[in-house]
Design a protein around this motif. Sequence first.
Motif, PDB file in Angstrom:
ATOM      1  N   VAL A 146       0.852  -1.188   0.000  1.00 57.20           N
ATOM      2  CA  VAL A 146       0.000   0.000   0.000  1.00 57.20           C
ATOM      3  C   VAL A 146       0.890   1.241   0.000  1.00 57.20           C
ATOM      4  CG1 VAL A 146      -1.837   1.243   1.225  1.00 57.20           C
ATOM      5  CG2 VAL A 146      -1.788  -1.266   1.248  1.00 57.20           C
ATOM      6  N   TRP A 147       0.649   2.103  -0.976  1.00 63.20           N
ATOM      7  CA  TRP A 147       1.385   3.372  -1.110  1.00 63.20           C
ATOM      8  C   TRP A 147       0.980   4.304   0.028  1.00 63.20           C
ATOM      9  CZ3 TRP A 147       0.047   8.555  -2.321  1.00 63.20           C
ATOM     10  CH2 TRP A 147       1.062   9.337  -2.888  1.00 63.20           C
ATOM     11  N   VAL A 148       1.927   5.084   0.509  1.00 65.77           N
ATOM     12  CA  VAL A 148       1.561   6.083   1.521  1.00 65.77           C
ATOM     13  C   VAL A 148       1.790   7.476   0.943  1.00 65.77           C
ATOM     14  CG1 VAL A 148       3.776   6.336   2.743  1.00 65.77           C
ATOM     15  CG2 VAL A 148       1.630   6.538   3.999  1.00 65.77           C
ATOM     16  N   ASN A 149       0.898   8.348   1.240  1.00 69.64           N
ATOM     17  CA  ASN A 149       0.994   9.718   0.748  1.00 69.64           C
ATOM     18  C   ASN A 149       2.057  10.465   1.561  1.00 69.64           C
ATOM     19  OD1 ASN A 149       0.581  12.314  -0.074  1.00 69.64           O
ATOM     20  ND2 ASN A 149      -1.472  12.514   0.826  1.00 69.64           N
ATOM     21  N   PRO A 150       3.153  10.885   0.929  1.00 67.33           N
ATOM     22  CA  PRO A 150       4.207  11.564   1.709  1.00 67.33           C
ATOM     23  C   PRO A 150       3.725  12.895   2.289  1.00 67.33           C
ATOM     24  CG  PRO A 150       4.719  11.606  -0.651  1.00 67.33           C
ATOM     25  CD  PRO A 150       3.501  10.748  -0.498  1.00 67.33           C
ATOM     26  N   ASN A 151       2.636  13.413   1.741  1.00 61.30           N
ATOM     27  CA  ASN A 151       2.106  14.686   2.265  1.00 61.30           C
ATOM     28  C   ASN A 151       0.935  14.482   3.225  1.00 61.30           C
ATOM     29  OD1 ASN A 151       3.935  16.236   0.683  1.00 61.30           O
ATOM     30  ND2 ASN A 151       2.681  15.723  -1.094  1.00 61.30           N
ATOM     31  N   HIS A 152       0.784  13.250   3.708  1.00 60.75           N
ATOM     32  CA  HIS A 152      -0.263  12.944   4.687  1.00 60.75           C
ATOM     33  C   HIS A 152      -0.127  13.876   5.905  1.00 60.75           C
ATOM     34  CE1 HIS A 152      -2.538  10.704   7.649  1.00 60.75           C
ATOM     35  NE2 HIS A 152      -1.449  10.560   8.387  1.00 60.75           N
ATOM     36  N   THR A 153      -1.252  14.432   6.336  1.00 57.66           N
ATOM     37  CA  THR A 153      -1.225  15.299   7.523  1.00 57.66           C
ATOM     38  C   THR A 153      -1.654  14.483   8.735  1.00 57.66           C
ATOM     39  OG1 THR A 153      -1.971  17.076   6.086  1.00 57.66           O
ATOM     40  CG2 THR A 153      -2.066  17.491   8.462  1.00 57.66           C
ATOM     41  N   PRO A 154      -0.748  14.223   9.661  1.00 58.18           N
ATOM     42  CA  PRO A 154      -1.142  13.406  10.823  1.00 58.18           C
ATOM     43  C   PRO A 154      -2.091  14.171  11.747  1.00 58.18           C
ATOM     44  CG  PRO A 154       1.181  14.051  10.982  1.00 58.18           C
ATOM     45  CD  PRO A 154       0.655  14.639   9.705  1.00 58.18           C
ATOM     46  N   THR A 155      -2.997  13.425  12.373  1.00 60.52           N
ATOM     47  CA  THR A 155      -3.866  14.032  13.385  1.00 60.52           C
ATOM     48  C   THR A 155      -3.028  14.236  14.650  1.00 60.52           C
ATOM     49  OG1 THR A 155      -4.498  11.894  14.252  1.00 60.52           O
ATOM     50  CG2 THR A 155      -5.893  12.784  12.484  1.00 60.52           C
ATOM     51  N   PRO A 156      -3.518  15.037  15.595  1.00 63.20           N
ATOM     52  CA  PRO A 156      -2.732  15.218  16.841  1.00 63.20           C
ATOM     53  C   PRO A 156      -2.466  13.885  17.547  1.00 63.20           C
ATOM     54  CG  PRO A 156      -4.467  16.877  16.683  1.00 63.20           C
ATOM     55  CD  PRO A 156      -4.686  15.938  15.530  1.00 63.20           C
ATOM     56  N   SER A 157      -3.453  12.968  17.557  1.00 61.22           N
ATOM     57  CA  SER A 157      -3.221  11.694  18.275  1.00 61.22           C
ATOM     58  C   SER A 157      -2.215  10.813  17.524  1.00 61.22           C
ATOM     59  CB  SER A 157      -4.536  10.950  18.519  1.00 61.22           C
ATOM     60  OG  SER A 157      -5.152  10.640  17.316  1.00 61.22           O
ATOM     61  N   GLU A 158      -2.235  10.854  16.191  1.00 59.10           N
ATOM     62  CA  GLU A 158      -1.224  10.106  15.422  1.00 59.10           C
ATOM     63  C   GLU A 158       0.170  10.620  15.742  1.00 59.10           C
ATOM     64  OE1 GLU A 158      -3.801   9.855  11.406  1.00 59.10           O
ATOM     65  OE2 GLU A 158      -1.647   9.965  11.082  1.00 59.10           O
ATOM     66  N   THR A 159       0.309  11.932  15.781  1.00 59.20           N
ATOM     67  CA  THR A 159       1.615  12.548  16.061  1.00 59.20           C
ATOM     68  C   THR A 159       2.125  12.096  17.423  1.00 59.20           C
ATOM     69  OG1 THR A 159       0.887  14.449  14.788  1.00 59.20           O
ATOM     70  CG2 THR A 159       2.842  14.771  16.166  1.00 59.20           C
ATOM     71  N   LEU A 160       1.210  12.085  18.376  1.00 58.17           N
ATOM     72  CA  LEU A 160       1.580  11.685  19.731  1.00 58.17           C
ATOM     73  C   LEU A 160       1.980  10.209  19.768  1.00 58.17           C
ATOM     74  CD1 LEU A 160       1.621  13.249  22.367  1.00 58.17           C
ATOM     75  CD2 LEU A 160      -0.698  12.425  22.835  1.00 58.17           C
ATOM     76  N   ALA A 161       1.210   9.364  19.070  1.00 58.02           N
ATOM     77  CA  ALA A 161       1.513   7.922  19.053  1.00 58.02           C
ATOM     78  C   ALA A 161       2.906   7.688  18.487  1.00 58.02           C
ATOM     79  CB  ALA A 161       0.458   7.180  18.248  1.00 58.02           C
ATOM     80  N   TRP A 162       3.215   8.314  17.372  1.00 60.44           N
ATOM     81  CA  TRP A 162       4.515   8.087  16.732  1.00 60.44           C
ATOM     82  C   TRP A 162       5.670   8.754  17.490  1.00 60.44           C
ATOM     83  CZ3 TRP A 162       6.341   4.562  13.701  1.00 60.44           C
ATOM     84  CH2 TRP A 162       5.460   3.839  12.881  1.00 60.44           C
ATOM     85  N   LYS A 163       5.333   9.698  18.362  1.00 60.66           N
ATOM     86  CA  LYS A 163       6.389  10.316  19.169  1.00 60.66           C
ATOM     87  C   LYS A 163       6.984   9.288  20.131  1.00 60.66           C
ATOM     88  CE  LYS A 163       7.092  14.301  22.164  1.00 60.66           C
ATOM     89  NZ  LYS A 163       6.424  15.364  22.888  1.00 60.66           N
ATOM     90  N   TYR A 164       6.127   8.358  20.607  1.00 58.79           N
ATOM     91  CA  TYR A 164       6.582   7.428  21.648  1.00 58.79           C
ATOM     92  C   TYR A 164       6.668   5.967  21.190  1.00 58.79           C
ATOM     93  CZ  TYR A 164       5.640  11.375  24.696  1.00 58.79           C
ATOM     94  OH  TYR A 164       5.651  12.599  25.273  1.00 58.79           O
ATOM     95  N   GLY A 165       5.988   5.653  20.125  1.00 57.54           N
ATOM     96  CA  GLY A 165       5.961   4.239  19.738  1.00 57.54           C
ATOM     97  C   GLY A 165       5.589   4.085  18.289  1.00 57.54           C
ATOM     98  N   MET A 166       4.887   2.986  17.969  1.00 56.71           N
ATOM     99  CA  MET A 166       4.524   2.684  16.585  1.00 56.71           C
ATOM    100  C   MET A 166       3.018   2.555  16.500  1.00 56.71           C
ATOM    101  SD  MET A 166       7.395  -0.180  16.303  1.00 56.71           S
ATOM    102  CE  MET A 166       7.363  -0.396  18.046  1.00 56.71           C
ATOM    103  N   SER A 167       2.453   3.091  15.440  1.00 60.95           N
ATOM    104  CA  SER A 167       1.006   3.037  15.287  1.00 60.95           C
ATOM    105  C   SER A 167       0.657   2.543  13.894  1.00 60.95           C
ATOM    106  CB  SER A 167       0.408   4.420  15.508  1.00 60.95           C
ATOM    107  OG  SER A 167      -0.932   4.444  15.083  1.00 60.95           O
TER     108      SER A 167
END
Length: 399
Positions: free
Chosen positions: A249-270
Amino acid sequence: MTKPDEKFHTQITTQMPDMGTGPLPVEPYISAEFFEKEREKIFRRAWLEVARTEELPNAGDYVVRQIEVLKTSVLLVRGKDGVVRGFHNVCTHRGMAVAICDKGNAQGFICNFHGWTFDLDGRLKGLPGEEYFANLDRAEYGLRPVATDTWNGFIFVHWEPEPKVGLREFLGGMATQLDDYPFARFNHIARYSARVKANWKTFIDAFHEAYHVMMVHRHTVPDACAGQENPYGLLSSARIYGPHHSGSVWVNPNHTPTPSETLAWKYGMSFAPGDMVDLPGLNPDKSANWWFDINVLFPNFFIDVGPGWYFTYNFWPVSVDESTWEMNIYQLDAETAGQKFAQEHTKVLLRDILYEDLSTLEFAQKAMGSGVLKHLPVSEMEIAVRHQLHTVQEWVNRP
Ligand code: FES
Ligand SMILES: [Fe+2]
């Protein structure tokens, strides 16, 4: 209009069977006669995934799986010798189920009807009033075995007592692609299930293309796998391994993360698009802008693998227009509170996405059943849908 050579194309890196480009017939999705052929020619002839070995860590651990399409219930049990065996969950006296709980740990099995007792290896150990049975040879009345084999911790069963093709050979290149993925390092974090009035192929087809993402998932991951370069969510690469297939599955390099996504990836993997966590078996064609791989093990089992998580789907036919589905989600260990938050994010985001996926199925099945549609035009974006039906037809037409 965009010229063809300017279009985004799926990179296909293995030999493609000739599947044509025409519309797909509706008949196989609604015909009771076709469904009976699928039962006989596909589900009674293919290896079917039913459990993971971590579900049975100790001697005596067992799980029971109802396999409605095979009209049976399978009992998987780890013996004292450490071997996982499969049996029809049927007492050989008069057919009562020998295990009536879905899972547990037992020294052996006592049938709740007349008390016949069976060992973990299936042998008939004893029966009350044996002297009243004329010439009964206990050796002939052990539990009926089901062919069982394991690949990478996944337990498969086969309806035929002696399958002509072994499990590893059946899985072929699909297994090779995932042989080194470290499944054993992951923990089970969630299970979702559903029973839906839709043919099993209608169900599966909603899960191996990304063309629907921008519409069905517009509230959860609206810009995740479509963007300027690839506006309609074409898979970036695809591989065909006989009856099985795998798409990245292709991922959009310009994807805008939601605040909760940003937080999840700050500490772990989502599950949400984020960093690459390099694990063997991921992104086999090294596609640029990669999100995750959808690996489909024919006929009804998916292993979607991503950075730090994987999840599986089992799709089980009940009748021509009813199916059950189970999703199991696994993630690498979470040790810190932040990593646990990221894990919760995966669980909840996938729950919401899957609710959305389930929303289309019964409408589509009803429409096909009404006779309004005779054919389904399927695009290059839905290559896996075409390959699944192509394979189903090939198996059904076998002698
Ligand atoms: S049916 Fe099991 S003991 Fe009679
Ligand atoms: Fe979806």
